[in-house]
Structures are given as C-alpha cells and as structure tokens.
Design a protein around this motif. Sequence first.
Motif, mmCIF file in Angstrom:
data_model
loop_
_atom_site.group_PDB
_atom_site.id
_atom_site.type_symbol
_atom_site.label_atom_id
_atom_site.label_comp_id
_atom_site.label_asym_id
_atom_site.label_seq_id
_atom_site.Cartn_x
_atom_site.Cartn_y
_atom_site.Cartn_z
ATOM 1 N N ARG A 77 -5.539 -9.554 7.252
ATOM 2 C CA ARG A 77 -6.218 -9.730 5.968
ATOM 3 C C ARG A 77 -6.186 -11.186 5.524
ATOM 4 N NH1 ARG A 77 -3.433 -6.087 1.842
ATOM 5 N NH2 ARG A 77 -5.276 -6.558 0.557
ATOM 6 N N VAL A 78 -5.071 -11.870 5.797
ATOM 7 C CA VAL A 78 -4.961 -13.289 5.424
ATOM 8 C C VAL A 78 -5.956 -14.133 6.213
ATOM 9 C CG1 VAL A 78 -3.461 -15.328 5.484
ATOM 10 C CG2 VAL A 78 -2.568 -13.135 4.644
ATOM 11 N N ILE A 79 -6.065 -13.864 7.512
ATOM 12 C CA ILE A 79 -7.024 -14.611 8.328
ATOM 13 C C ILE A 79 -8.440 -14.394 7.802
ATOM 14 C CG2 ILE A 79 -7.994 -14.930 10.634
ATOM 15 C CD1 ILE A 79 -5.070 -15.831 10.349
ATOM 16 N N GLU A 80 -8.767 -13.155 7.489
ATOM 17 C CA GLU A 80 -10.095 -12.844 6.953
ATOM 18 C C GLU A 80 -10.348 -13.618 5.655
ATOM 19 O OE1 GLU A 80 -12.788 -8.927 5.688
ATOM 20 O OE2 GLU A 80 -10.602 -8.750 5.906
ATOM 21 N N ARG A 81 -9.346 -13.663 4.773
ATOM 22 C CA ARG A 81 -9.502 -14.364 3.502
ATOM 23 C C ARG A 81 -9.618 -15.876 3.718
ATOM 24 N NH1 ARG A 81 -8.403 -12.878 -1.765
ATOM 25 N NH2 ARG A 81 -9.109 -10.862 -0.975
ATOM 26 N N MET A 82 -8.829 -16.433 4.623
ATOM 27 C CA MET A 82 -8.920 -17.862 4.926
ATOM 28 C C MET A 82 -10.312 -18.218 5.442
ATOM 29 S SD MET A 82 -5.152 -18.503 6.658
ATOM 30 C CE MET A 82 -5.365 -20.275 6.917
ATOM 31 N N ASN A 83 -10.862 -17.362 6.306
ATOM 32 C CA ASN A 83 -12.215 -17.575 6.819
ATOM 33 C C ASN A 83 -13.238 -17.578 5.689
ATOM 34 O OD1 ASN A 83 -12.036 -15.784 10.041
ATOM 35 N ND2 ASN A 83 -11.231 -17.761 9.414
ATOM 36 N N LYS A 84 -13.109 -16.633 4.766
ATOM 37 C CA LYS A 84 -14.056 -16.536 3.659
ATOM 38 C C LYS A 84 -13.984 -17.761 2.757
ATOM 39 C CE LYS A 84 -14.304 -11.482 3.284
ATOM 40 N NZ LYS A 84 -13.945 -10.296 2.452
ATOM 41 N N LEU A 85 -12.775 -18.239 2.510
ATOM 42 C CA LEU A 85 -12.596 -19.377 1.610
ATOM 43 C C LEU A 85 -12.968 -20.703 2.263
ATOM 44 C CD1 LEU A 85 -9.170 -18.438 -0.016
ATOM 45 C CD2 LEU A 85 -11.400 -18.411 -1.118
ATOM 46 N N GLY A 86 -12.796 -20.786 3.583
ATOM 47 C CA GLY A 86 -12.989 -22.048 4.280
ATOM 48 C C GLY A 86 -11.696 -22.828 4.407
ATOM 49 N N MET A 87 -10.600 -22.127 4.694
ATOM 50 C CA MET A 87 -9.288 -22.753 4.911
ATOM 51 C C MET A 87 -8.970 -22.714 6.401
ATOM 52 S SD MET A 87 -5.509 -21.687 3.397
ATOM 53 C CE MET A 87 -5.977 -21.848 1.670
ATOM 54 N N MET A 88 -8.577 -23.861 6.952
ATOM 55 C CA MET A 88 -8.299 -23.957 8.382
ATOM 56 C C MET A 88 -7.058 -23.156 8.771
ATOM 57 S SD MET A 88 -9.187 -27.968 9.080
ATOM 58 C CE MET A 88 -8.736 -28.578 7.451
ATOM 59 N N VAL A 89 -7.157 -22.460 9.900
ATOM 60 C CA VAL A 89 -6.081 -21.619 10.435
ATOM 61 C C VAL A 89 -5.365 -22.389 11.537
ATOM 62 C CG1 VAL A 89 -5.547 -19.464 11.623
ATOM 63 C CG2 VAL A 89 -7.390 -19.530 9.918
ATOM 64 N N ASP A 90 -4.039 -22.544 11.384
ATOM 65 C CA ASP A 90 -3.240 -23.343 12.321
ATOM 66 C C ASP A 90 -2.205 -22.446 13.002
ATOM 67 O OD1 ASP A 90 -1.867 -25.336 13.672
ATOM 68 O OD2 ASP A 90 -1.073 -26.302 11.877
ATOM 69 N N ILE A 91 -2.130 -22.500 14.337
ATOM 70 C CA ILE A 91 -1.163 -21.672 15.089
ATOM 71 C C ILE A 91 -0.130 -22.518 15.823
ATOM 72 C CG2 ILE A 91 -2.715 -19.694 15.331
ATOM 73 C CD1 ILE A 91 -3.320 -20.694 18.204
ATOM 74 N N SER A 92 0.125 -23.732 15.346
ATOM 75 C CA SER A 92 1.030 -24.648 16.060
ATOM 76 C C SER A 92 2.423 -24.078 16.277
ATOM 77 C CB SER A 92 1.151 -25.966 15.297
ATOM 78 O OG SER A 92 -0.082 -26.630 15.237
ATOM 79 N N HIS A 93 2.921 -23.273 15.343
ATOM 80 C CA HIS A 93 4.292 -22.761 15.431
ATOM 81 C C HIS A 93 4.347 -21.247 15.611
ATOM 82 C CE1 HIS A 93 6.647 -26.431 14.511
ATOM 83 N NE2 HIS A 93 5.556 -26.787 13.850
ATOM 84 N N CYS A 94 3.263 -20.659 16.049
ATOM 85 C CA CYS A 94 3.227 -19.202 16.248
ATOM 86 C C CYS A 94 3.728 -18.805 17.634
ATOM 87 C CB CYS A 94 1.795 -18.683 16.089
ATOM 88 S SG CYS A 94 1.163 -18.760 14.409
ATOM 89 N N GLY A 95 4.223 -17.576 17.749
ATOM 90 C CA GLY A 95 4.521 -17.004 19.052
ATOM 91 C C GLY A 95 3.238 -16.764 19.827
ATOM 92 N N ASP A 96 3.361 -16.537 21.127
ATOM 93 C CA ASP A 96 2.183 -16.419 21.995
ATOM 94 C C ASP A 96 1.314 -15.221 21.648
ATOM 95 O OD1 ASP A 96 3.212 -18.633 23.226
ATOM 96 O OD2 ASP A 96 3.790 -17.606 25.086
ATOM 97 N N VAL A 97 1.936 -14.065 21.437
ATOM 98 C CA VAL A 97 1.155 -12.864 21.121
ATOM 99 C C VAL A 97 0.467 -13.034 19.773
ATOM 100 C CG1 VAL A 97 1.238 -10.371 20.718
ATOM 101 C CG2 VAL A 97 2.667 -11.394 22.515
ATOM 102 N N THR A 98 1.204 -13.548 18.805
ATOM 103 C CA THR A 98 0.620 -13.782 17.480
ATOM 104 C C THR A 98 -0.533 -14.766 17.566
ATOM 105 O OG1 THR A 98 2.712 -13.281 16.357
ATOM 106 C CG2 THR A 98 1.120 -14.609 15.140
ATOM 107 N N SER A 99 -0.384 -15.809 18.379
ATOM 108 C CA SER A 99 -1.449 -16.801 18.528
ATOM 109 C C SER A 99 -2.738 -16.168 19.032
ATOM 110 C CB SER A 99 -1.010 -17.909 19.489
ATOM 111 O OG SER A 99 0.047 -18.672 18.950
#
Length: 399
Positions: free
Chosen positions: A211-233
């Motif tokens: 849901r957060v990713i969907e909301r970030m996309n709608k707002l126009g906020m960049m999604v960063d996965i620099s510190h995410c685990g592999d599966v989460t990425s």
Amino acid sequence: MKAKKYDGFESFNYLEAGKDYKLFELDKSEYLNSYYDLTREDQERVNTIFEKNLIISMRDHGFIVPKRKEDIIPYCRQPYTHFHYEGLARAGVDVIFENFMDGISIISSTEGLKWDDIIWTLGIRYCDIAKQDSVFIASSISDLKKAKRQGKVALIPSLEAASALENELGRVDLLYGFGVRCMGITYNHANTLGSGLAEVRDGGLTKFGNRVIERMNKLGMMVDISHCGDVTSIDVIEQSEKPVFITHGGARSLWNTPRMVPDHILKACAETGGVIGICAAPNTTLTKSRSEHTIDSVMEHFEYIVNLVGIDHVGFGPDTFYGDHVALQHEFDNMLAISDSHTGEEKFRESDYVKGLENPSESMINIVKWLVRKGYSNADIKKVTGANALRAIKQTFEN
C-alpha cells in the motif's frame, strides 16, 4: 571550476551556542580535490562538464561529524546537527539527495522510532536552511534546473527508511507535504513494510508495504531499496509502477556482502527505468583486486554495473560526510548491531577513508576527473553524473 554561491552562513549562527543548543567540536575536513592531476585540455573538459550539465549526487550529506568519537551518538541524538554549507558550495554539485535524519532516524530505528522525531528534525534543518542563501529545498523538476541557473545547490529531502510510518498510510502524504521526495523502504532491519538487508530471514514486502508503494507512486515520491533485503527488493520492484532507485549501492558480484546488490536485482531495478547510484561510503564498495578502498575500487563497481545494465541506468550516490565517516559507522554499527551487513563473507583490512572520495567537496569532482582520464565521452559522462537520474526523477514526479 567556479564555486557555487556561498554567503558565509554557518549552521545556527542565529542562535547562542551553549544556551540554545549544545555545542560540540566538529571535524571540518580539508578539501582534497587534487587527487588527480590533469592535463590542461582534460581540466578544461572537466570544467565544461560542470558548467554545462546538471550534476546530481543521488546520496551525499552536508552533515559534519564531531571530532571526538565519544561525542558522535550524543550529537546525533539531538536535532542541532551542523550542515557544511561552504563545503557543498565547493562540490560542483547542483542537486543532492539529502537525508537530514543522518543520526536521529537511524538511532531511533532500533530504539522505537518516534514520528515526532522526524518532524522535529526536518523542521530544525528547514529553519536553518531558511536563514541562508546557498542551498534550498527542491520539490519539483523546475527547482532542480533553477539550482544550475542561480548557482546554488538544490536539496531533495530523502528518508533512509520508512520506519516512521509505523502502520499509518496517511503519513506518506504528510511526508510528501513536508517536502520529502525520496524514501527508502527499510534501513537494514525489518519494519512494518518489509525486511532489511541485515535480517537473517527476509519475509519480503508486507501488505502494508504494498500500500505504501502504491501511495508513493500516486504522489510522485521516489522509492529507494538501497538497504532492503533481496526478497523485499524484488517485491518492491514488482509492485512499483514507477522507476525504483538504488540511490547508493554496489555490485555483490565484486564484493560479497549484504550491503551490495546481486546482479538479478540490479537488472530488475534497471528494467523499471530506475537508476543505480554507486556508493563510496568507507569499506562498502571494496573489490578483491584492491587492498584498500579508493576511488578506483568504487569505479570498478561503476564499470561492472554499466556493463551489466547499460550506461542509461547508472549514476553516483557517494554517500560521503564531512569528518570521520568510519568513526560514525562504527558508533552506529555497534549500537545497532549491523556490522555484519558490511562484512558478510569478505575479509579485508579496514580503510580509514576512501582515497579520492573523502567528503562531498571532492567526491563528484574526482569522479568526473576519473571518467575524463579514462576516456569516457562527454555524452556518457553527462548521463551518469545527472541526466540518468533526472530522467527517472521526471518519470516519478509526473502523474
């Protein structure tokens, strides 16, 4: 190369040290821009590149580290951390993805992150910025271009992780309203969105994370996965309809640690239209072919990833500070128990700093010098020092 506008301002000089905030002795590193000596012709090329192109650092910090190691955590626990306006004016960079919560948000991520801490820290930094005329907060593409015209530095407010959301989706909107335009999903440890890279088991992106990713996309906020685990990425990449960013990372094929990114994720990130910023934080982007961390090992990661995903999807996020970055890392790692995320299976002799990339005042300058010396074309240098990131930012900001 011409320096940016600088009005002589130093952080909080409108307040009284010792009365309005606690004073710490700070480590303002020297500028070491002469790492590479160039021919006159090559130096003119470098000057022209900085003059003509929009230069974007996908991760750097105006943050100044205290001189004494024992002061680092107390300094970072309070929001009056100093910003090196003069140093950034010398850096040649037009746009910086800046994480103002260098200390308080990372510390809070294991101590119970308080939403109020994030807002408080943002407000104090914005207040400080409002008192000077060298840098400004950018929230649109026109703001980024304005920085070049006016000889200033545009800062894109960014969060290292989304932990402050807890389980409140509306906080994404609030952060956007407060100017945040880039947000990491996790910082090493798991949160309500997904798993960080230091977790033994990666549970992937949660329903709330979706849901957060969907909301970030709608707002126009960049999604960063620099510190995410592999599966989460991978889950984030599959969920996002906009480009996904790795603002500061490197290639795990060259250095096998969780902090580096495996090939399949680098490729998947590029396939979203995203950009991978090459990191230069000490003792991260090492390689087996070099015994110490230098600009050359950083650029080995750059060339590997360019060959893997293409030059249109690579940039630079040096992730440098002013002062002893290694001491800062040690204090955070010891407190957060995340040192294993840096070492992984690799054995190495720790470098005190990254030779040639010690602080933001020299990082992008020496990267461009390196590219010029290696014979990269002006067109390719333009891409990796800003145009690629600008294209992905536009795709994100536009609805």
